[in-house]
Design a protein around this motif. Structure first.
Motif, PDB file in Angstrom:
ATOM      1  N   THR A 155       0.813  -1.223   0.000  1.00 27.87           N
ATOM      2  CA  THR A 155       0.000   0.000   0.000  1.00 27.87           C
ATOM      3  C   THR A 155       0.844   1.270   0.000  1.00 27.87           C
ATOM      4  O   THR A 155       0.306   2.372  -0.192  1.00 27.87           O
ATOM      5  N   GLN A 156       2.151   1.145   0.203  1.00 32.24           N
ATOM      6  CA  GLN A 156       3.043   2.301   0.146  1.00 32.24           C
ATOM      7  C   GLN A 156       3.432   2.636  -1.284  1.00 32.24           C
ATOM      8  O   GLN A 156       4.120   3.628  -1.523  1.00 32.24           O
ATOM      9  N   ARG A 157       3.015   1.827  -2.217  1.00 30.24           N
ATOM     10  CA  ARG A 157       3.375   2.024  -3.623  1.00 30.24           C
ATOM     11  C   ARG A 157       2.181   2.578  -4.385  1.00 30.24           C
ATOM     12  O   ARG A 157       1.040   2.432  -3.966  1.00 30.24           O
ATOM     13  N   GLU A 158       2.489   3.153  -5.549  1.00 27.97           N
ATOM     14  CA  GLU A 158       1.437   3.744  -6.365  1.00 27.97           C
ATOM     15  C   GLU A 158       1.577   3.270  -7.811  1.00 27.97           C
ATOM     16  O   GLU A 158       2.676   2.979  -8.279  1.00 27.97           O
ATOM     17  N   GLY A 159       0.457   3.221  -8.507  1.00 27.54           N
ATOM     18  CA  GLY A 159       0.442   2.980  -9.946  1.00 27.54           C
ATOM     19  C   GLY A 159       1.167   1.722 -10.369  1.00 27.54           C
ATOM     20  O   GLY A 159       0.960   0.628  -9.825  1.00 27.54           O
ATOM     21  N   ASP A 161       4.178   0.875  -9.946  1.00 25.81           N
ATOM     22  CA  ASP A 161       5.049   0.322  -8.912  1.00 25.81           C
ATOM     23  C   ASP A 161       4.278  -0.667  -8.047  1.00 25.81           C
ATOM     24  O   ASP A 161       4.785  -1.732  -7.687  1.00 25.81           O
ATOM     25  N   ARG A 162       3.031  -0.333  -7.713  1.00 24.55           N
ATOM     26  CA  ARG A 162       2.215  -1.261  -6.930  1.00 24.55           C
ATOM     27  C   ARG A 162       1.873  -2.499  -7.760  1.00 24.55           C
ATOM     28  O   ARG A 162       1.909  -3.627  -7.242  1.00 24.55           O
TER      29      ARG A 162
END
Length: 620
Positions: A155-159, A161-162
């Motif tokens: 959940t610390q990643r976005e887009g 990267d997640r």
């Protein structure tokens, strides 16, 4: 036709009805028993997560679409008692996926402990996923090997990267699921087909499982090994050995650090090294499982090397301590007793012996493939190679931080006392075990020019094939004789030391302005009388100036011939600046024959300026 049926009484009809009912009940019980047996042997997969993390379960399910069914710990049928049903799901699962978060620890602590115990007992495989950031140090989950491997919560990643994190996680789950399916005694429906195909495609025992992993040493120790351990590990990495510890990020993933470490020792590593120190003897839990696995493997394969090093511990004390934990056999593998600070020479000898033992095991793992691959690495990104026998990892000397490409220049002592002896040990090893006559040594490179020049210089007389990253091909150091002159050579003279020359090679970029800046700013200016500049034709695309292997070899030979002529003209010291494909630096390094040349000082461009790195053939 006469009717010959025997009349039946009402009592006999009733008895027959009861018998049929009994038979039907027995058949139904038999079917249920068979179904239950099938369920118990089928590969049950369970996802354990808190209700607040439902979105994570849904995202994971999308990435695991190829797996038929994943039991959901939150999906309990109405009317069934929740706690017993959750216990049943955990106890019948052979693979438990756990979404780790603060909510999981607060709401499903009991179920989490049950899953962990089942995994530790070997009854189930466990895949913990760090879904939300949470402190695990003081919890039972501190011993878990988490995905993603870099320790950053999903959940610390976005887009993208997640999405990449979920992809990595799904690949690990798929791998473990296939291994479990291949060993399942019975599976149902489509799962049976998957298991059969996986088992059929499983590698044959003795076949190389991971060709890209070089010779590997697993190291067990406690926290008080100090400088000796750090220095020895650096020496081993410079000799091309990969090192594993209990908490290494790239251990085989088994969900629990201890189990991953045991498997690494018992199946995968090419040698085992145990540091016995006073602290290690006080905390045997830090190394006992791995040491037992090493001894068991040695019993099955006596050629598997075990190395025990004593530091601050006498042999007698080690014997008594090992006997108490039923590992007295380890006394047979004590190689060295080190003082608090060992001299480099003793550590070098240890590193040389460990290199030989691990490399020979690596060759066994490689099977009949006798081609040798040695990678050179000074940058964060590694060699892009389908296979490696050794990987010279010099990041600890060339980077300030091994996770970012912030460079440093090794000191002259580090070149002379660490890097050069390491490459010489590799050369000496290969001189005895291969490559054979006519065979080449493949060298994929992600390293600075100086190390490439040095590698070629030390590996004179061996046939090398060096990697050209731009064209994704290998350049051979051997080829038919040629007097080709592919480079333009400009030469100028000035008042200065008649025995010293600056040689500049401008292939990828023009180096002359950088040299001028260095000469203007350098405190210890070079006193030279000759300036020789090599370059490509003006119209050449410098990003792809070297056409192929033949062209690269012709360039290296031209420079070699010219520099040998300089020697005959009284030039005894060359200062070499260059911008060129790094593989070409290896080929040129092979041309700098130590019996012909005097010192060749090398320079690297870093942080906007050149800096001196090291000198080849320093003795003269």
């Amino acid at each position: 036709m006469l009717n010959t049926a025997i009349p039946t009484s009402p009592g006999s009809i009733k008895r027959k009805t009861l018998a049929n009912a009994s038979l039907r009940r027995a058949m139904r019980c038999r079917r249920e028993s068979l179904m239950e047996a099938s369920r118990s042997t089928a590969l049950e997969i369970l996802c354990l997560y808190a209700s607040e993390d439902k979105q994570g379960f849904e995202q994971l399910s999308k990435h695991l679409h190829h797996i038929n069914e994943i039991n959901d710990i939150q999906n309990i049928s109405p009317g069934k008692p929740v706690k017993p049903e959750r216990s049943r799901l955990i106890n019948q699962a052979r693979l438990i996926i756990m979404l780790v978060s603060p909510d999981l620890l607060s709401s499903l602590r009991e179920e989490t402990s049950m899953a962990l115990e089942r995994a530790k007992s070997g009854k189930a495989a466990l895949i913990p996923i760090l879904y939300k950031t949470v402190a695990l140090r003081s919890t039972d989950l501190a011993e878990l090997q988490l995905l993603p491997r870099n320790g950053v919560a999903v959940t610390q990643r976005e887009g993208d990267d997640r999405n990449q994190a979920w992809t990595e996680i799904a690949e690990e789950i798929q791998k473990i699921w296939q291994e479990l399916a291949a060993t399942a005694p019975s599976v149902v429906g489509e799962k049976a087909g998957t298991a059969a195909s996986v088992h059929q495609n499983a590698p044959v025992q003795g076949q190389e499982q991971d060709p890209a992993r070089p010779a590997t040493v697993f190291i067990s120790s406690a926290g008080d090994a100090g400088e000796n351990r750090e220095q020895l590990e650096l020496m081993l990495r410079l000799r091309g050995l990969k090192l594993w510890h209990r908490d290494s990020e790239d251990l085989p993933f088994l969900g629990i650090w201890e189990k991953a470490a045991e498997r690494a020792v018992s199946e995968l590593a090419d040698a085992y090294l145990l540091y016995l120190t006073p602290e290690a003897l006080k905390k045997p839990q830090l190394w006992l499982p791995e040491a037992r696995a090493a001894l068991q493997r040695h019993e099955n394969a006596p050629e598997f090397p075990i190395v025990v090093i004593l530091q601050g511990v006498s042999r007698k004390r080690a014997q008594n301590a090992l006997a108490k934990v039923s590992l007295g056999k380890l006394n047979d593998f004590v190689w060295e007793e080190l003082q608090s600070q060992a001299v480099d020479q003793k550590l070098q000898q240890l590193a040389r012996r460990i290199l030989r033992e691990a490399f020979l095991q690596r060759r066994v793992r490689a099977g009949e493939n006798h081609e040798i691959w040695i990678g050179l690495r000074t940058f964060v990104s590694g060699e892009d190679s389908p296979r490696l026998d050794l990987s010279v990892d010099a990041r600890g000397l060339f980077l300030r931080d091994e996770r970012s490409d912030v460079r440093r220049v090794p000191s002259l002592a580090e070149w002379q006392n660490l890097i050069v002896p390491a490459l010489q040990d590799i050369k000496g090893l290969l001189a005895g075990v291969g490559p054979g006559s006519g065979e080449s040594l493949k060298v994929p490179i992600k390293a600075v020019y100086s190390l490439a020049y040095l590698f070629g210089f030390i590996f004179q007389g061996m046939r090398l094939q060096v990697r050209d990253e731009a064209r994704q091909q290998y350049w051979d150091s051997e080829g038919p004789p040629s007097d080709s002159i592919p480079l333009t050579c400009d030469e100028s003279s000035r008042e200065g030391d008649p025995h010293t020359a600056i040689v500049a090679i401008s292939i990828s970029n023009d180096v002359r302005k950088g040299i001028e800046t260095y000469l203007h700013q350098a405190e210890d200016k070079i006193n030279y009388s000759r300036f020789i500049h090599y370059s490509m034709a003006e119209e050449v695309d410098h990003t792809r100036a070297v056409k192929d292997g033949s062209h690269a070899l012709a360039i290296a030979r031209q420079i070699g011939r010219d520099l040998r002529r300089l020697r005959s003209q009284g030039i005894v010291h060359i200062h070499l600046f260059s911008s060129l494909p790094v593989g070409l630096a290896v080929l040129i390094g092979q041309q700098l024959n130590a019996s012909v040349f005097g010192p060749v000082s090398l320079y690297e461009y870093s942080s906007g300026n050149y800096c001196y790195t090291c000198t080849l053939n320093q003795k003269e």
